[in-house]
Design a protein around this motif. Structure first.
Motif, PDB file in Angstrom:
ATOM      1  N   ARG A 173       0.719  -1.217  -0.036  1.00 16.24           N
ATOM      2  CA  ARG A 173      -0.069  -0.119   0.138  1.00 16.24           C
ATOM      3  C   ARG A 173       0.772   1.281  -0.044  1.00 16.24           C
ATOM      4  NH1 ARG A 173      -2.816  -3.684  -0.755  1.00 16.24           N
ATOM      5  NH2 ARG A 173      -4.877  -4.313   0.077  1.00 16.24           N
ATOM      6  N   VAL A 174       1.968   1.060   0.475  1.00 17.06           N
ATOM      7  CA  VAL A 174       2.993   2.031   0.288  1.00 17.06           C
ATOM      8  C   VAL A 174       3.611   2.271  -1.101  1.00 17.06           C
ATOM      9  CG1 VAL A 174       5.207   3.127   1.280  1.00 17.06           C
ATOM     10  CG2 VAL A 174       3.666   2.206   2.860  1.00 17.06           C
ATOM     11  N   MET A 175       3.943   1.205  -1.811  1.00 13.91           N
ATOM     12  CA  MET A 175       4.457   1.227  -2.928  1.00 13.91           C
ATOM     13  C   MET A 175       3.775   1.078  -4.046  1.00 13.91           C
ATOM     14  SD  MET A 175       7.757   1.381  -2.134  1.00 13.91           S
ATOM     15  CE  MET A 175       8.513   1.192  -3.516  1.00 13.91           C
TER      16      MET A 175
ATOM     17  N   VAL B 268      10.825   6.585  -5.186  1.00 14.37           N
ATOM     18  CA  VAL B 268      11.982   5.637  -4.876  1.00 14.37           C
ATOM     19  C   VAL B 268      13.005   5.320  -6.096  1.00 14.37           C
ATOM     20  CG1 VAL B 268      12.658   2.965  -4.446  1.00 14.37           C
ATOM     21  CG2 VAL B 268      10.752   4.502  -2.975  1.00 14.37           C
ATOM     22  N   ARG B 269      12.179   5.285  -7.250  1.00 11.94           N
ATOM     23  CA  ARG B 269      12.978   5.418  -8.463  1.00 11.94           C
ATOM     24  C   ARG B 269      13.970   6.700  -8.760  1.00 11.94           C
ATOM     25  NH1 ARG B 269       8.532   2.167 -11.347  1.00 11.94           N
ATOM     26  NH2 ARG B 269       9.171   0.192 -11.247  1.00 11.94           N
ATOM     27  N   GLN B 270      13.371   7.887  -8.483  1.00 10.84           N
ATOM     28  CA  GLN B 270      14.065   8.946  -8.382  1.00 10.84           C
ATOM     29  C   GLN B 270      15.341   8.979  -7.235  1.00 10.84           C
ATOM     30  OE1 GLN B 270      11.397  12.258  -7.561  1.00 10.84           O
ATOM     31  NE2 GLN B 270      10.335  12.072  -9.572  1.00 10.84           N
TER      32      GLN B 270
ATOM     33  N   ARG C 153       2.439   8.358   1.756  1.00 12.85           N
ATOM     34  CA  ARG C 153       2.925   7.323   1.203  1.00 12.85           C
ATOM     35  C   ARG C 153       4.507   7.437   0.496  1.00 12.85           C
ATOM     36  NH1 ARG C 153      -2.284   6.547  -0.498  1.00 12.85           N
ATOM     37  NH2 ARG C 153      -1.882   7.368  -2.676  1.00 12.85           N
ATOM     38  N   ARG C 154       4.555   8.713   0.086  1.00 21.60           N
ATOM     39  CA  ARG C 154       5.964   9.043  -0.581  1.00 21.60           C
ATOM     40  C   ARG C 154       7.193   9.247   0.588  1.00 21.60           C
ATOM     41  NH1 ARG C 154       4.357  13.565  -2.696  1.00 21.60           N
ATOM     42  NH2 ARG C 154       3.701  12.664  -4.830  1.00 21.60           N
ATOM     43  N   GLN C 155       6.633   9.621   1.736  1.00 22.09           N
ATOM     44  CA  GLN C 155       7.607   9.802   2.857  1.00 22.09           C
ATOM     45  C   GLN C 155       7.870   8.403   2.995  1.00 22.09           C
ATOM     46  OE1 GLN C 155       7.442  12.646   5.806  1.00 22.09           O
ATOM     47  NE2 GLN C 155       5.598  13.494   4.811  1.00 22.09           N
ATOM     48  N   LEU C 156       6.959   7.601   3.305  1.00 22.15           N
ATOM     49  CA  LEU C 156       7.461   6.073   4.013  1.00 22.15           C
ATOM     50  C   LEU C 156       8.180   5.095   2.893  1.00 22.15           C
ATOM     51  CD1 LEU C 156       4.020   4.807   5.733  1.00 22.15           C
ATOM     52  CD2 LEU C 156       6.298   5.309   6.594  1.00 22.15           C
ATOM     53  N   ALA C 157       7.903   5.429   1.471  1.00 24.69           N
ATOM     54  CA  ALA C 157       8.515   4.882   0.642  1.00 24.69           C
ATOM     55  C   ALA C 157       9.977   5.231   0.793  1.00 24.69           C
ATOM     56  CB  ALA C 157       7.946   5.074  -0.766  1.00 24.69           C
TER      57      ALA C 157
END
Length: 228
Positions: free
Chosen positions: A130-132, A140-142, A194-198
């Motif tokens: 759910r995060v990814m 994460v790719r960046q 979600r972006r922060q957690l990822a």
């Protein structure tokens, strides 16, 4: 590898929870097999390893042989590290070599072709689906594409990752739902959350080492994986 673990337990007297497995390169296959088969071991560290042998095999073979190579690897040499690693519930640390000439599918300078990236993404997608999501994957790719520590830090700070908040969210989820993956944390979370957690989870699970594939890993890079 089974013999090694059995020897450590029955002859050397180690308890499984006192064993940490470190593996380099193709050793990631036997290490992930051991982690999958002995789920009580303490942690796994994979250095310069990959998610799947097929893309690396295709890199060095004629394109016209693609179907044959894929079938041969799958049937006879299926080094499916990511699949095995996802069956392990314990702490994991990946060491990515930023000039790796062996597990990249193009050239060493193309860090996004390093299959260590795919190993990380598959692990995080399994553990924190759910995060990814699309936003988490993009962030994460960046971060993985960063060519220096300075650029990594810049991406991390651009998204204003609050590490204390991330730890608090993860600990609250673990306390309520238990430790077993996959987790549904992030299900009702904002895109920013979600972006922060990822990014936080990616940084905790992967460390960079600026070196080629066969450069000995310095002592300071032998670190225990992050544990919540």
């Amino acid at each position: 590898m089974d013999v090694v673990v059995q020897f450590a337990i029955h002859r050397l007297g180690f308890q499984p929870q006192d064993i940490v497995i470190y593996a380099w390169s193709i050793g990631g296959f036997t290490a992930t097999w051991a982690a999958m088969s002995y789920p009580d071991i303490s942690a796994v560290i994979l250095d310069a390893s990959f998610d799947d042998l097929v893309p690396l095999a295709l890199k060095v073979m004629p394109d016209s042989w693609r179907a044959l190579v894929t079938r041969t690897v799958r049937q006879h040499l299926n080094l499916n590290n990511a699949e095995q690693l996802c069956r392990f519930q314990g702490p994991v640390l990946l060491v990515r070599r930023t000039k790796d000439e062996i597990i990249t599918t193009t050239v060493p300078e193309d860090i996004m072709s390093n299959r260590g990236n795919d190993l990380l993404l598959k692990l995080l997608q399994f553990r924190y689906p759910r995060v990814m999501t699309e936003e988490g994957l993009r962030a994460v790719r960046q971060w993985l594409e960063a060519s220096s520590q300075l650029e990594e830090a810049s991406i991390y700070s651009r998204w204003e990752v609050d590490e204390d908040w991330c730890v608090s969210v993860l600990r609250s989820y673990q306390a309520e739902h238990g430790p077993d993956f996959p987790w549904s944390v992030g299900e009702d979370m904002s895109v920013d959350g979600r972006r922060q957690l990822a990014l936080f989870l990616a940084r905790k699970h992967l460390h960079n080492f600026e070196a080629t594939h066969c450069t000995p890993l310095p002592a300071q890079h032998f670190q225990m994986p992050w544990c919540l």
